[in-house]
Design a protein around this motif. Sequence first.
Motif, PDB file in Angstrom:
ATOM      1  N   LEU A 186     -16.805  26.939   1.997  1.00 25.57           N
ATOM      2  CA  LEU A 186     -17.161  26.810   3.168  1.00 25.57           C
ATOM      3  C   LEU A 186     -18.787  26.711   2.954  1.00 25.57           C
ATOM      4  O   LEU A 186     -19.253  26.141   4.146  1.00 25.57           O
ATOM      5  CB  LEU A 186     -16.914  28.737   3.997  1.00 25.57           C
ATOM      6  N   ALA A 189     -18.960  22.945   3.186  1.00 27.14           N
ATOM      7  CA  ALA A 189     -18.649  22.021   4.637  1.00 27.14           C
ATOM      8  C   ALA A 189     -19.747  22.558   5.323  1.00 27.14           C
ATOM      9  O   ALA A 189     -20.224  21.511   6.716  1.00 27.14           O
ATOM     10  CB  ALA A 189     -17.708  22.954   5.223  1.00 27.14           C
ATOM     11  N   ASN A 190     -20.804  23.257   4.978  1.00 29.34           N
ATOM     12  CA  ASN A 190     -21.690  23.818   5.823  1.00 29.34           C
ATOM     13  C   ASN A 190     -23.238  23.385   5.242  1.00 29.34           C
ATOM     14  O   ASN A 190     -24.684  23.817   4.672  1.00 29.34           O
ATOM     15  CB  ASN A 190     -21.867  25.009   6.068  1.00 29.34           C
ATOM     16  N   THR A 303     -21.765  36.458   4.253  1.00 28.05           N
ATOM     17  CA  THR A 303     -20.756  36.432   4.681  1.00 28.05           C
ATOM     18  C   THR A 303     -20.294  37.195   4.453  1.00 28.05           C
ATOM     19  O   THR A 303     -20.470  37.128   2.303  1.00 28.05           O
ATOM     20  CB  THR A 303     -20.351  34.802   4.769  1.00 28.05           C
ATOM     21  N   LEU A 341     -18.549  36.125   8.987  1.00 35.89           N
ATOM     22  CA  LEU A 341     -18.733  35.103   8.978  1.00 35.89           C
ATOM     23  C   LEU A 341     -20.293  35.413   9.628  1.00 35.89           C
ATOM     24  O   LEU A 341     -20.936  35.842  10.362  1.00 35.89           O
ATOM     25  CB  LEU A 341     -18.446  33.557   9.436  1.00 35.89           C
ATOM     26  N   GLY A 344     -24.331  31.532  12.601  1.00 38.36           N
ATOM     27  CA  GLY A 344     -24.596  30.096  11.936  1.00 38.36           C
ATOM     28  C   GLY A 344     -24.025  28.562  11.025  1.00 38.36           C
ATOM     29  O   GLY A 344     -23.873  27.771  11.702  1.00 38.36           O
ATOM     30  N   LEU A 345     -22.746  29.600  10.615  1.00 38.72           N
ATOM     31  CA  LEU A 345     -22.032  28.860   9.733  1.00 38.72           C
ATOM     32  C   LEU A 345     -20.576  28.329  10.805  1.00 38.72           C
ATOM     33  O   LEU A 345     -19.682  28.581  11.249  1.00 38.72           O
ATOM     34  CB  LEU A 345     -20.986  29.799   8.815  1.00 38.72           C
ATOM     35  N   ASP A 346     -20.372  26.838  10.123  1.00 39.00           N
ATOM     36  CA  ASP A 346     -19.109  26.428  11.059  1.00 39.00           C
ATOM     37  C   ASP A 346     -17.640  26.357  10.163  1.00 39.00           C
ATOM     38  O   ASP A 346     -17.997  26.472   8.413  1.00 39.00           O
ATOM     39  CB  ASP A 346     -18.920  24.698  10.629  1.00 39.00           C
ATOM     40  N   ALA A 347     -17.197  27.149  10.745  1.00 35.97           N
ATOM     41  CA  ALA A 347     -16.279  27.934   9.986  1.00 35.97           C
ATOM     42  C   ALA A 347     -15.122  26.997  10.489  1.00 35.97           C
ATOM     43  O   ALA A 347     -13.429  27.326   9.317  1.00 35.97           O
ATOM     44  CB  ALA A 347     -15.737  28.891  10.312  1.00 35.97           C
ATOM     45  N   ALA A 348     -15.094  26.003  10.272  1.00 40.82           N
ATOM     46  CA  ALA A 348     -13.580  25.102  10.713  1.00 40.82           C
ATOM     47  C   ALA A 348     -12.975  24.825   9.250  1.00 40.82           C
ATOM     48  O   ALA A 348     -11.509  24.507   9.168  1.00 40.82           O
ATOM     49  CB  ALA A 348     -14.182  23.639  11.332  1.00 40.82           C
TER      50      ALA A 348
END
Length: 360
Positions: A186, A189-190, A303, A341, A344-348
């Motif tokens: 995670l 990815a960010n 998070t 989370l 602002g975090l992309d959780a994809a």
Amino acid sequence: MRPPGATPAGTGRNVTIKDLAAELGLSITTISRALNGYSDVGEKTRKRVAEAARQLGYRPNRNAQRLVTRRTHNVAWVQADNDRKFVDPHFVEVMAGVLRGARAGNYDVVLTSDTPEHELAVYDRYVNDNSVDGFIIDLPREADPRISYLLDAGRPFVVHGREARSGAYGWVDIDNYGNFYNLTRLMLANGHRHIAFVNGDEHFTYALYRRRGAADAMRDAGLAAANLKLLNSLHPMGEAGFQLTSLALADPKVTAILYSSTIMAVEGHAALLQHAGDRKLAVASMDDELHYLDLGPFTGQFTFIRSSLRDAGAALMAELIRQCEHGGPGNGHLVPSHFHLAPGLDAAVLAEPLPANRRG
């Protein structure tokens, strides 16, 4: 039927199996076998006996029960003698769940301690005098000698955690490896490429597996091992959050910090305020839902991976009681974990399954 709690014929004494037999017109043997769950007693009779016992306020005589069932309704939880362990909030949460589970199953927990070099002698004493029905083991190490002893002894036991032989015994755990593999990817990815990991004591498997998960996620992203800055605390975790966070921030490349415990994350927050400066940092932590710790001020900043240690404690007792009362091999139970989370975090990336070769 007399009112609940009333004793037969106003005797003022405790209700006995003999009293139940006289009340229901059944033999003492039938009453005893109904109360102890023998299969040769019909369900209708069993329910009738149970209802009479409830209404008359019958309480089983543990010593008499032990003679019939060869069970004590006691389980042992042997601790290494460590003053810091007994005030550790993680231990307290597990204990709260264990005690609730024991109460629900009408079991008592024998909690004792000894020095590490004498710990196995305590297990041996309980096994040889048959004073307990089963055992709880916590904080396993790889090739844990307590597990080896109880596997050889053939006694019911359950482990809070796992080591390499987990297919041979009952356990309750979270996915330590998967959680920290996912937490690390995670961060990756960010946009974070230099991550500090403030972990627990890697003599214990929970911390060892968490580190392996984080390290494998970095490796799978094609990053050097040095991109993951490892900082370990002693067990119990705590009291080192400020110091270890300060050490993490001494590396100017670090832009994300992972913690094995919210205690260290909360303690480390003061170091973040003192040393982070203008650096934008992502912070993530395991959250064991410690009831004494208010995480409200951090919910918009950190998070969390949440999983209840109290639920784990109750699950430990449920599995151990199942073994004690029904026999059979031990079962494993994975307590769910849930990501919460920071904004602002992309959780994809969390929707992607772990690679087949990266499952703990």
